[in-house]
Scaffold this motif. Structure first.
Motif, PDB file in Angstrom:
ATOM      1  N   ALA A  54       0.860  -1.182   0.000  1.00 49.30           N
ATOM      2  CA  ALA A  54       0.000   0.000   0.000  1.00 49.30           C
ATOM      3  C   ALA A  54       0.893   1.227   0.000  1.00 49.30           C
ATOM      4  CB  ALA A  54      -0.905   0.011   1.232  1.00 49.30           C
ATOM      5  N   SER A  55       0.441   2.274  -0.661  1.00 51.50           N
ATOM      6  CA  SER A  55       1.169   3.543  -0.615  1.00 51.50           C
ATOM      7  C   SER A  55       0.163   4.673  -0.419  1.00 51.50           C
ATOM      8  CB  SER A  55       1.990   3.763  -1.889  1.00 51.50           C
ATOM      9  OG  SER A  55       1.143   3.883  -3.015  1.00 51.50           O
ATOM     10  N   LEU A  56       0.514   5.572   0.467  1.00 56.27           N
ATOM     11  CA  LEU A  56      -0.265   6.785   0.715  1.00 56.27           C
ATOM     12  C   LEU A  56       0.662   7.940   0.381  1.00 56.27           C
ATOM     13  CD1 LEU A  56      -2.858   8.127   1.769  1.00 56.27           C
ATOM     14  CD2 LEU A  56      -1.855   8.067   4.057  1.00 56.27           C
ATOM     15  N   MET A  57       0.377   8.619  -0.723  1.00 52.95           N
ATOM     16  CA  MET A  57       1.280   9.655  -1.224  1.00 52.95           C
ATOM     17  C   MET A  57       0.503  10.919  -1.580  1.00 52.95           C
ATOM     18  SD  MET A  57       4.245   8.225  -1.287  1.00 52.95           S
ATOM     19  CE  MET A  57       4.912   6.591  -1.144  1.00 52.95           C
ATOM     20  N   GLY A  58       1.185  12.049  -1.446  1.00 55.06           N
ATOM     21  CA  GLY A  58       0.635  13.318  -1.902  1.00 55.06           C
ATOM     22  C   GLY A  58      -0.177  14.076  -0.884  1.00 55.06           C
ATOM     23  N   GLY A  59      -0.318  13.568   0.330  1.00 52.80           N
ATOM     24  CA  GLY A  59      -1.010  14.288   1.391  1.00 52.80           C
ATOM     25  C   GLY A  59       0.015  14.994   2.276  1.00 52.80           C
ATOM     26  N   GLU A  60      -0.322  15.154   3.543  1.00 48.96           N
ATOM     27  CA  GLU A  60       0.603  15.807   4.472  1.00 48.96           C
ATOM     28  C   GLU A  60       1.838  14.959   4.750  1.00 48.96           C
ATOM     29  OE1 GLU A  60      -1.026  18.271   7.813  1.00 48.96           O
ATOM     30  OE2 GLU A  60      -2.829  17.129   7.303  1.00 48.96           O
ATOM     31  N   VAL A  61       1.712  13.653   4.669  1.00 48.40           N
ATOM     32  CA  VAL A  61       2.848  12.733   4.827  1.00 48.40           C
ATOM     33  C   VAL A  61       2.742  11.662   3.756  1.00 48.40           C
ATOM     34  CG1 VAL A  61       3.028  13.088   7.331  1.00 48.40           C
ATOM     35  CG2 VAL A  61       1.661  11.202   6.462  1.00 48.40           C
ATOM     36  N   ASP A  62       3.851  11.027   3.448  1.00 49.92           N
ATOM     37  CA  ASP A  62       3.885   9.911   2.508  1.00 49.92           C
ATOM     38  C   ASP A  62       4.438   8.701   3.237  1.00 49.92           C
ATOM     39  OD1 ASP A  62       3.111  11.603   0.420  1.00 49.92           O
ATOM     40  OD2 ASP A  62       5.168  11.920  -0.266  1.00 49.92           O
ATOM     41  N   PHE A  63       3.787   7.558   3.111  1.00 51.93           N
ATOM     42  CA  PHE A  63       4.365   6.322   3.601  1.00 51.93           C
ATOM     43  C   PHE A  63       3.729   5.138   2.936  1.00 51.93           C
ATOM     44  CE2 PHE A  63       1.497   7.792   6.987  1.00 51.93           C
ATOM     45  CZ  PHE A  63       0.694   6.716   7.236  1.00 51.93           C
ATOM     46  N   MET A  64       4.352   3.981   3.150  1.00 52.19           N
ATOM     47  CA  MET A  64       3.912   2.740   2.536  1.00 52.19           C
ATOM     48  C   MET A  64       3.675   1.705   3.630  1.00 52.19           C
ATOM     49  SD  MET A  64       6.409   2.698  -0.755  1.00 52.19           S
ATOM     50  CE  MET A  64       7.812   3.529  -0.039  1.00 52.19           C
ATOM     51  N   ALA A  65       2.997   0.608   3.257  1.00 49.29           N
ATOM     52  CA  ALA A  65       2.669  -0.398   4.265  1.00 49.29           C
ATOM     53  C   ALA A  65       2.341  -1.729   3.618  1.00 49.29           C
ATOM     54  CB  ALA A  65       1.481   0.073   5.103  1.00 49.29           C
ATOM     55  N   SER A  66       2.259  -2.745   4.469  1.00 50.15           N
ATOM     56  CA  SER A  66       1.924  -4.087   4.027  1.00 50.15           C
ATOM     57  C   SER A  66       1.410  -4.889   5.210  1.00 50.15           C
ATOM     58  CB  SER A  66       3.183  -4.767   3.469  1.00 50.15           C
ATOM     59  OG  SER A  66       2.920  -6.094   3.098  1.00 50.15           O
ATOM     60  N   ASP A  67       0.628  -5.925   4.922  1.00 37.07           N
ATOM     61  CA  ASP A  67       0.332  -6.930   5.940  1.00 37.07           C
ATOM     62  C   ASP A  67       1.490  -7.913   5.901  1.00 37.07           C
ATOM     63  OD1 ASP A  67      -2.218  -6.291   7.077  1.00 37.07           O
ATOM     64  OD2 ASP A  67      -3.145  -6.853   5.172  1.00 37.07           O
ATOM     65  N   SER A  68       1.959  -8.339   7.044  1.00 36.21           N
ATOM     66  CA  SER A  68       3.046  -9.310   7.098  1.00 36.21           C
ATOM     67  C   SER A  68       2.558 -10.642   6.534  1.00 36.21           C
ATOM     68  CB  SER A  68       3.511  -9.504   8.536  1.00 36.21           C
ATOM     69  OG  SER A  68       4.468 -10.543   8.594  1.00 36.21           O
ATOM     70  N   PRO A  69       3.315 -11.233   5.614  1.00 38.95           N
ATOM     71  CA  PRO A  69       2.914 -12.545   5.101  1.00 38.95           C
ATOM     72  C   PRO A  69       3.220 -13.668   6.093  1.00 38.95           C
ATOM     73  CG  PRO A  69       4.948 -11.849   4.065  1.00 38.95           C
ATOM     74  CD  PRO A  69       4.487 -10.709   4.940  1.00 38.95           C
ATOM     75  N   GLN A  70       3.991 -13.359   7.128  1.00 40.28           N
ATOM     76  CA  GLN A  70       4.357 -14.352   8.134  1.00 40.28           C
ATOM     77  C   GLN A  70       3.286 -14.429   9.211  1.00 40.28           C
ATOM     78  OE1 GLN A  70       7.059 -16.090   7.370  1.00 40.28           O
ATOM     79  NE2 GLN A  70       7.323 -14.714   5.639  1.00 40.28           N
ATOM     80  N   PRO A  71       2.898 -15.627   9.623  1.00 34.81           N
ATOM     81  CA  PRO A  71       1.909 -15.749  10.702  1.00 34.81           C
ATOM     82  C   PRO A  71       2.524 -15.331  12.042  1.00 34.81           C
ATOM     83  CG  PRO A  71       2.738 -17.908  10.075  1.00 34.81           C
ATOM     84  CD  PRO A  71       3.343 -16.915   9.111  1.00 34.81           C
ATOM     85  N   GLY A  72       1.668 -14.916  12.951  1.00 35.11           N
ATOM     86  CA  GLY A  72       2.122 -14.572  14.292  1.00 35.11           C
ATOM     87  C   GLY A  72       2.359 -13.086  14.456  1.00 35.11           C
ATOM     88  N   PRO A  73       2.544 -12.677  15.709  1.00 33.52           N
ATOM     89  CA  PRO A  73       2.715 -11.248  16.001  1.00 33.52           C
ATOM     90  C   PRO A  73       4.055 -10.722  15.500  1.00 33.52           C
ATOM     91  CG  PRO A  73       2.937 -12.548  18.005  1.00 33.52           C
ATOM     92  CD  PRO A  73       2.544 -13.493  16.910  1.00 33.52           C
ATOM     93  N   LEU A  74       4.050  -9.451  15.152  1.00 36.26           N
ATOM     94  CA  LEU A  74       5.262  -8.778  14.704  1.00 36.26           C
ATOM     95  C   LEU A  74       6.041  -8.273  15.915  1.00 36.26           C
ATOM     96  CD1 LEU A  74       3.675  -6.578  11.901  1.00 36.26           C
ATOM     97  CD2 LEU A  74       5.161  -8.549  11.552  1.00 36.26           C
ATOM     98  N   ALA A  75       7.346  -8.329  15.838  1.00 37.68           N
ATOM     99  CA  ALA A  75       8.188  -7.707  16.865  1.00 37.68           C
ATOM    100  C   ALA A  75       8.309  -6.236  16.492  1.00 37.68           C
ATOM    101  CB  ALA A  75       9.554  -8.372  16.890  1.00 37.68           C
ATOM    102  N   GLY A  76       8.506  -5.383  17.463  1.00 38.25           N
ATOM    103  CA  GLY A  76       8.582  -3.976  17.108  1.00 38.25           C
ATOM    104  C   GLY A  76       9.156  -3.108  18.195  1.00 38.25           C
ATOM    105  N   ASP A  77       8.691  -1.886  18.244  1.00 34.40           N
ATOM    106  CA  ASP A  77       9.089  -0.864  19.199  1.00 34.40           C
ATOM    107  C   ASP A  77      10.509  -0.366  18.979  1.00 34.40           C
ATOM    108  OD1 ASP A  77       6.575  -1.031  20.285  1.00 34.40           O
ATOM    109  OD2 ASP A  77       7.185  -2.239  21.986  1.00 34.40           O
ATOM    110  N   LYS A  78      11.049  -0.531  17.777  1.00 36.35           N
ATOM    111  CA  LYS A  78      12.381  -0.019  17.493  1.00 36.35           C
ATOM    112  C   LYS A  78      12.323   1.315  16.760  1.00 36.35           C
ATOM    113  CE  LYS A  78      14.680  -4.447  17.401  1.00 36.35           C
ATOM    114  NZ  LYS A  78      15.503  -5.370  16.641  1.00 36.35           N
ATOM    115  N   ILE A  79      11.177   1.643  16.191  1.00 35.16           N
ATOM    116  CA  ILE A  79      11.036   2.872  15.414  1.00 35.16           C
ATOM    117  C   ILE A  79       9.779   3.606  15.858  1.00 35.16           C
ATOM    118  CG2 ILE A  79      10.599   3.809  13.107  1.00 35.16           C
ATOM    119  CD1 ILE A  79      12.269   1.544  11.994  1.00 35.16           C
ATOM    120  N   GLN A  80       9.886   4.918  15.929  1.00 34.61           N
ATOM    121  CA  GLN A  80       8.718   5.757  16.195  1.00 34.61           C
ATOM    122  C   GLN A  80       8.611   6.773  15.069  1.00 34.61           C
ATOM    123  OE1 GLN A  80       8.663   7.453  20.109  1.00 34.61           O
ATOM    124  NE2 GLN A  80       8.979   5.492  21.093  1.00 34.61           N
TER     125      GLN A  80
END
Length: 136
Positions: A54-80
């Protein structure tokens, strides 16, 4: 030399479509999404309707995203994600909108000892945000 552009790429656990529509409602822009099934119809049925890109572009911010193809919870909290500027009314509104249904508000939006108005939270999709209104 042309400056490179950094776009945060957010990962979700099956709710990417909902999250990106939420962010589009706040930031505007053009949202484009493609499912795993659209890319490869032989993919597992469980992820066929999940978002591959997914891409969200041209508004106040631009970013991209995806659903993880891997089952189970994602590890995180390294980026804000840090949203900052001088428009206090706009940034307070973004704090209110993005923190609606937040998992946790770690720092309420208020004046800090360094002079900025600052707040931080983990939104309802598990994304960590920092909102900073810079001192004039």
């Amino acid at each position: 030399m042309e400056k490179a552009v950094l776009h945060p790429y957010l990962m979700f656990e099956g709710n990417c479509r909902e999250a990106m529509e939420f962010y589009k409602g706040i930031f505007g822009g053009e949202l484009n999404m493609m499912t795993f099934g659209q890319v490869d119809n032989s993919c597992p049925v469980a992820i066929r309707d999940h978002i591959m890109h997914a891409s969200l572009m041209g508004g106040e911010v631009d970013f991209m995203a995806s659903d993880s193809p891997q089952p189970g919870p994602l590890a995180g909290d390294k980026i804000q994600l840090s949203l900052s500027g001088f428009d206090e009314a706009n940034l307070r509104k973004k704090f209110e909108q993005l923190s609606e249904g937040a998992i946790t508000i770690t720092v309420p939006m208020e004046k800090q000892v360094w002079g900025d108005i600052f707040g931080a939270f983990k939104d309802k999709y598990g994304i960590d945000w920092m909102i900073d209104v810079r001192a004039q």
